[in-house]
Design an enzyme around this catalytic site. Structure first.
Site, mmCIF file in Angstrom:
data_model
loop_
_atom_site.group_PDB
_atom_site.id
_atom_site.type_symbol
_atom_site.label_atom_id
_atom_site.label_comp_id
_atom_site.label_asym_id
_atom_site.label_seq_id
_atom_site.Cartn_x
_atom_site.Cartn_y
_atom_site.Cartn_z
ATOM 1 N N GLY A 111 -8.989 3.786 -11.367
ATOM 2 C CA GLY A 111 -9.705 3.803 -12.388
ATOM 3 C C GLY A 111 -10.179 2.403 -12.763
ATOM 4 O O GLY A 111 -11.396 2.325 -13.264
ATOM 5 N N GLU A 134 -3.541 4.319 -5.988
ATOM 6 C CA GLU A 134 -3.494 5.927 -5.766
ATOM 7 C C GLU A 134 -3.090 6.560 -4.370
ATOM 8 O O GLU A 134 -2.191 7.279 -4.246
ATOM 9 C CB GLU A 134 -5.244 6.063 -5.367
ATOM 10 C CG GLU A 134 -5.426 5.929 -6.798
ATOM 11 C CD GLU A 134 -6.328 4.788 -6.935
ATOM 12 O OE1 GLU A 134 -5.771 3.852 -6.657
ATOM 13 O OE2 GLU A 134 -7.619 4.405 -7.841
#
Ligand code: COA
Length: 260
Positions: A111, A134
């Site tokens: 993020g 991720e």
């Protein structure tokens, strides 16, 4: 407004937002994303704010990702909502009509990389580390990473970064166009300030029209995007700022753009 996880400072028309959870490497939890949304509303409404800088607290991280302790408990419906919410906030940031610079002062993972890519310009300290790790968590990026990364660095490079989840150091990020500039950490604030000083000396309407033309135009076909450009070019020609800019050039003086 006061915030739990953001530190806000205003100086010379520039609002600096510092993501302020250094003990968690500034990981974005739900509260922080909601606070970012609120501060974006303030920036939209406040004419005195002409530009924005986003950075992280401390000298180790910009943002080390979404908060994994929150991610770990999400079910499928909640996870989709979580992604949509973050995407909406980052899109609002990207769509601001005022320039937004990411001052990347360390880890910009997950993020954090996505937040930096939603900013208009990225300046990285030499210790910055980018990446979309991720896949290592069995996830895909959810805050726009699969879309903004290929738009910035190209499909092949983006897929390699996304599929490996590997770290991308500042120099490589610069070489592939992920960041605009790299400097020493100690110089980061000054480099960003100089950059914004240059931008803010230009016609304010022209600056916001550039942002609109690029942001909206990239989502259109070329003909429609060029029509948008022509329309904004026309709107600019109705402004005192265009008159001042061209007259100042012809009179061999510096333009003085009136901010309205
Ligand atoms: N979410 C939640 N907490 C995080 C975090 C994240 N994305 N990134 C770091 N933290 C926390 C750590 O859990 C640790 O907290 P603790 O001291 O309470 O245990 C603290 O921040 C410091 O991190 P730590 O891992 O000890 O620092 P490090 O220097 O050894 O490693 C990183 C730094 C960035 C390599 C490592 O923290 C990391 O891999 N973070 C996750 C990156 C990631 O996968 N991001 C994408 C998430 S979708």
């Amino acid at each position: 407004m006061s915030f739990q996880n953001l530190k806000i400072t205003d100086a010379d028309g520039i609002r600096t937002i510092t993501i302020n959870r250094p003990e968690k490497l500034n990981a974005l939890n739900v509260t922080t994303v909601a606070e970012l949304d609120a501060v974006i509303s303030e920036i939209e409404a406040d004419e005195a704010i002409e530009a924005v800088v986003i950075t992280g607290a401390g000298d180790k991280a910009f943002v080390a990702g979404a908060d994994i302790s929150e991610l770990a408990t999400l079910g499928p419906v909640e996870a989709k909502e979580f992604a949509l919410r973050g995407q909406a906030v980052f899109s609002r940031l990207e769509r601001l009509s005022k320039p937004v610079v990411a001052a990347v002062n360390g880890y910009a993972l997950g993020g954090g990389c996505e937040l930096s890519m939603a900013c208009h310009i990225r300046v990285a300290a030499a210790n910055a580390v980018f990446g979309q790790p991720e896949v290592k968590l069995g996830l895909i990026p959810g805050y726009g990473g699969t879309q903004r990364l290929p738009r910035l660095v190209g499909r092949g490079r983006a897929l390699e970064i996304l599929l490996t989840g590997r770290n991308v150091k500042a120099d490589e990020a610069h070489a592939i166009g992920l960041v605009n500039r790299v400097c020493d950490l100690s110089e980061l604030e000054g480099v960003v300030e100089e950059l914004l000083k240059t931008v803010l000396a230009n016609g304010p309407l022209a600056v916001s029209h550039c942002l609109e033309a690029v942001n909206s135009g990239l989502d259109m076909g070329l003909d429609d995007a060029c029509l948008l450009e022509a329309t904004l070019f026309g709107v600019g020609a109705a402004s005192d700022q265009m008159r001042e800019g061209t007259t100042a050039f012809l009179e061999r003086r510096k333009p003085e753009f009136r901010r309205s």
